[in-house]
Design a protein around this motif. Sequence first.
Motif, PDB file in Angstrom:
ATOM      1  N   ILE A  17      46.055  68.116  30.081  1.00 20.85           N
ATOM      2  CA  ILE A  17      45.975  69.412  30.783  1.00 20.85           C
ATOM      3  C   ILE A  17      46.338  70.507  29.803  1.00 20.85           C
ATOM      4  CG2 ILE A  17      46.430  68.503  33.078  1.00 20.85           C
ATOM      5  CD1 ILE A  17      49.332  69.215  32.740  1.00 20.85           C
ATOM      6  N   GLY A  18      45.886  71.728  30.088  1.00 22.22           N
ATOM      7  CA  GLY A  18      46.083  72.816  29.137  1.00 22.22           C
ATOM      8  C   GLY A  18      47.158  73.802  29.510  1.00 22.22           C
ATOM      9  N   THR A  19      47.639  73.822  30.740  1.00 25.87           N
ATOM     10  CA  THR A  19      48.646  74.814  31.132  1.00 25.87           C
ATOM     11  C   THR A  19      49.883  74.104  31.622  1.00 25.87           C
ATOM     12  OG1 THR A  19      47.826  74.906  33.386  1.00 25.87           O
ATOM     13  CG2 THR A  19      46.841  76.444  31.810  1.00 25.87           C
ATOM     14  N   SER A  20      50.971  74.842  31.633  1.00 25.27           N
ATOM     15  CA  SER A  20      52.233  74.255  32.066  1.00 25.27           C
ATOM     16  C   SER A  20      52.219  73.938  33.561  1.00 25.27           C
ATOM     17  CB  SER A  20      53.383  75.214  31.748  1.00 25.27           C
ATOM     18  OG  SER A  20      53.184  76.471  32.393  1.00 25.27           O
ATOM     19  N   GLU A  21      51.465  74.773  34.379  1.00 23.82           N
ATOM     20  CA  GLU A  21      51.398  74.491  35.809  1.00 23.82           C
ATOM     21  C   GLU A  21      50.706  73.168  36.070  1.00 23.82           C
ATOM     22  OE1 GLU A  21      50.549  77.261  34.385  1.00 23.82           O
ATOM     23  OE2 GLU A  21      51.979  78.749  35.148  1.00 23.82           O
ATOM     24  N   HIS A  22      49.569  73.021  35.373  1.00 25.64           N
ATOM     25  CA  HIS A  22      48.866  71.747  35.536  1.00 25.64           C
ATOM     26  C   HIS A  22      49.719  70.595  35.033  1.00 25.64           C
ATOM     27  CE1 HIS A  22      44.756  74.013  35.521  1.00 25.64           C
ATOM     28  NE2 HIS A  22      45.406  74.105  36.671  1.00 25.64           N
ATOM     29  N   ALA A  23      50.456  70.855  33.932  1.00 22.41           N
ATOM     30  CA  ALA A  23      51.320  69.795  33.395  1.00 22.41           C
ATOM     31  C   ALA A  23      52.388  69.409  34.403  1.00 22.41           C
ATOM     32  CB  ALA A  23      51.966  70.262  32.092  1.00 22.41           C
ATOM     33  N   GLY A  24      52.955  70.470  35.077  1.00 24.60           N
ATOM     34  CA  GLY A  24      53.989  70.163  36.069  1.00 24.60           C
ATOM     35  C   GLY A  24      53.432  69.361  37.218  1.00 24.60           C
ATOM     36  N   THR A  25      52.211  69.760  37.690  1.00 35.80           N
ATOM     37  CA  THR A  25      51.594  69.026  38.785  1.00 35.80           C
ATOM     38  C   THR A  25      51.298  67.583  38.380  1.00 35.80           C
ATOM     39  OG1 THR A  25      50.579  71.078  39.587  1.00 35.80           O
ATOM     40  CG2 THR A  25      49.655  69.008  40.384  1.00 35.80           C
ATOM     41  N   PHE A  26      50.758  67.469  37.183  1.00 37.77           N
ATOM     42  CA  PHE A  26      50.442  66.118  36.687  1.00 37.77           C
ATOM     43  C   PHE A  26      51.701  65.253  36.568  1.00 37.77           C
ATOM     44  CE2 PHE A  26      50.179  63.312  32.963  1.00 37.77           C
ATOM     45  CZ  PHE A  26      49.174  62.460  33.379  1.00 37.77           C
ATOM     46  N   LEU A  27      52.775  65.871  36.005  1.00 40.22           N
ATOM     47  CA  LEU A  27      54.017  65.114  35.853  1.00 40.22           C
ATOM     48  C   LEU A  27      54.589  64.724  37.211  1.00 40.22           C
ATOM     49  CD1 LEU A  27      55.773  67.050  32.932  1.00 40.22           C
ATOM     50  CD2 LEU A  27      54.742  64.771  32.854  1.00 40.22           C
ATOM     51  N   MET A  28      54.442  65.625  38.195  1.00 36.28           N
ATOM     52  CA  MET A  28      54.940  65.291  39.527  1.00 36.28           C
ATOM     53  C   MET A  28      54.173  64.124  40.123  1.00 36.28           C
ATOM     54  SD  MET A  28      57.172  65.940  41.778  1.00 36.28           S
ATOM     55  CE  MET A  28      57.811  67.523  41.225  1.00 36.28           C
ATOM     56  N   GLN A  29      52.862  64.146  39.912  1.00 38.91           N
ATOM     57  CA  GLN A  29      52.055  63.032  40.405  1.00 38.91           C
ATOM     58  C   GLN A  29      52.446  61.720  39.702  1.00 38.91           C
ATOM     59  OE1 GLN A  29      48.041  64.319  39.751  1.00 38.91           O
ATOM     60  NE2 GLN A  29      48.009  65.759  41.488  1.00 38.91           N
ATOM     61  N   GLN A  30      52.592  61.865  38.382  1.00 39.09           N
ATOM     62  CA  GLN A  30      53.005  60.677  37.634  1.00 39.09           C
ATOM     63  C   GLN A  30      54.368  60.176  38.094  1.00 39.09           C
ATOM     64  OE1 GLN A  30      50.135  59.523  36.257  1.00 39.09           O
ATOM     65  NE2 GLN A  30      51.283  59.028  34.405  1.00 39.09           N
ATOM     66  N   LEU A  31      55.255  61.151  38.351  1.00 43.58           N
ATOM     67  CA  LEU A  31      56.594  60.763  38.793  1.00 43.58           C
ATOM     68  C   LEU A  31      56.543  60.031  40.124  1.00 43.58           C
ATOM     69  CD1 LEU A  31      59.613  60.933  38.161  1.00 43.58           C
ATOM     70  CD2 LEU A  31      59.685  63.087  39.435  1.00 43.58           C
ATOM     71  N   ASP A  32      55.683  60.529  41.031  1.00 40.14           N
ATOM     72  CA  ASP A  32      55.556  59.841  42.314  1.00 40.14           C
ATOM     73  C   ASP A  32      55.032  58.418  42.117  1.00 40.14           C
ATOM     74  OD1 ASP A  32      56.457  62.102  43.570  1.00 40.14           O
ATOM     75  OD2 ASP A  32      54.438  62.872  44.029  1.00 40.14           O
ATOM     76  N   GLY A  33      54.017  58.307  41.253  1.00 36.09           N
ATOM     77  CA  GLY A  33      53.491  56.960  41.005  1.00 36.09           C
ATOM     78  C   GLY A  33      54.522  56.038  40.383  1.00 36.09           C
ATOM     79  N   VAL A  34      55.279  56.606  39.413  1.00 43.45           N
ATOM     80  CA  VAL A  34      56.318  55.781  38.781  1.00 43.45           C
ATOM     81  C   VAL A  34      57.395  55.412  39.781  1.00 43.45           C
ATOM     82  CG1 VAL A  34      58.136  55.798  37.026  1.00 43.45           C
ATOM     83  CG2 VAL A  34      55.852  56.652  36.474  1.00 43.45           C
TER      84      VAL A  34
END
Length: 659
Positions: free
Chosen positions: A180-197
């Motif tokens: 992802i290219g922006t910090s917002e998208h990064a945060g959303t992605f990390l949150m999704q990853q965190l939920d999966g983890v």
Amino acid sequence: MNAASTENDPSDLSISDIYHSLLSRLWVVVICFLTIILLAIGYLNIATPLFESTATVQVETREARLYTAGTDDQQEQDLRGQEILNTIVQNLQRITLYEKVIARPDIGGDKQFLPEASSDTEHLTPQQEAMMLDRYIKVSLRRGTRLIDVTVLHPVPVMAQKIAAAVVEEYLNETSSNQIGTSEHAGTFLMQQLDGVKTNLQKAEDSLQLYQDAILLRDRVRDQSKVIDDLKQRYRDKHPKMIQANNLLADLLRDFDASINSIRQKSTAEQAYWTQGDAEATTLSDQDRILNEIKMVEARQNVLTRDKDTQTALFENITRQMRDAAVNKESAPTEVILVEPSQLPLAPSKPRKLLILALATVLGVVFGTAAAMSIHFMDSSLRTVDDTERTLGLPVLCVTPDIGNKAYVKSRISSSAGKAGADNKSIEVLRDPGSMASESIRNLRATLALIGKEDQRKTILFTSALPSEGKTFTVSNYAVSLAQQGLKTLLIDADLRRPAVHTRFQLPNNGPGLVEHVVNDLALKEVVHCDFVPNLDILLAGGRCPNPAEFLASEAFADAIKLAVKTYDRVIVDSAPVNSVSDTLLILPYIQSVCLVLHAAKTPRRAIKRAIYSLKMANVRPVGVVMNKMPRRRGLGQDNYYYYYQASDKYGEVYGKGK
């Protein structure tokens, strides 16, 4: 004297002792060396060759710094970078990633994918295949770099290359879709990853929680098995404590089996894992089936623990990245780039033949040396003069080397050609006067001449602890050396059970001898042999004596000894071994000096001590010990008790021409 002083003490060993001990037991070193080498060669012949293929990726990170980087900031960034590298290494070892690799047609569809389970792949789940694949893959981070090596060892070179390339490719596919290219998208992605983890971590923890009771029961079964093993050392199977312990173990096994059934009912995911063992369990007894379940629980625990640790590491890393994203919104994601694709291996990397053969060579020498030295320390014989005198408390009168080596005898005969006739080749002092053995006999003659007064050393008896010590060789050569000195000597063969003097002098033993002289009252001159060496008369054992002990204890035998003492300057008696029969003890009252002959480096210490004790009980103390058949040392550390004049020396020439 304590017992410790009679044993081989490692602290008493010198370099020379170790050298000669190894030299004398070289065959032990050779056998151990050849055995280990053959085992290594056998292993190399049966070992499956493994081919190695490595794909290398590079981790790149770009971080925008909002503050001036001080020392603390730099250290924090270094730690963060190391954590990222470790996380990527863990990701490259995930079972789920390997399942994606197996799902590829070029990998999972190839029959050579799992050689050890090629016939049972249809019955294996993807997770089981991924666990088997994990044994072939090794992921390592190069120290001090950002390079990660994915190495695959496989019996098939093409598959090694394919698997290494597939692992990296699948991982890159996973990471590329998440860029992802922006910090917002990064945060959303990390949150999704965190939920999966979180979900995966919770699943792993739940699965482990299901096995808590089974793991506790497994540990109790092992502890109870150890208790039963300890009880078996003290009680029989029908002892109440044994019955109680076995009943407790049976209850624990039943509880464990029940816990496994409970796990199957509670979790459909775990039911798939346990279904695979049902076919094998039908052929096993109940106890063996439960023991197999214990092994499966341990394997499953390891897998779940590893998955939990991986998910925990991912969870902590994602949480930290989310904190960093909140502080530094301009940070760019981590990139993983393939810098070195996997290559087709041309030669197997394992087993390493040269390394294995080198290690086998070293181990063969080490174990062979250890075995040879162990035999040395277990050897209870007397090997040196110092050890003999310290152990027995008696002086060593002489040391006679071993002349049984045919090459040695042949060389000495050729060097002394013309010295002796064919009739005296069996007497060393006549056959080769310049040899070490002849010099030792002359040393014995000189030593005994210094013991006591002239009238107190006229009768000398030679005996030994055991048969075949070289007693007859010593007494025959000693008697000849006395005759050469001009002393009128009588040699008596008083070993009536196994007479051997006649063989040494090559005389027939079918004529009258000691027995006829005593029993039939034959004159001494009628029974002695006096034509061998001037001044030497030989009285052989004679005819068979049915009762040697009674014969030697008779007054007639005592009168014969007294007559011999009056007639000759020296009376030398060859008697039977002390530990074998009592004949020698019966002769002792008529003897003035006793010499004990032992076979160096062979006769056990206990046998020699027992012989000395028997002589002591008869109120006789030997004047000394003759160490016979001493092994010949050559080269480094040559025994200082050996010395002789070589035939090439001027002294040897005097002996050769006739002194």
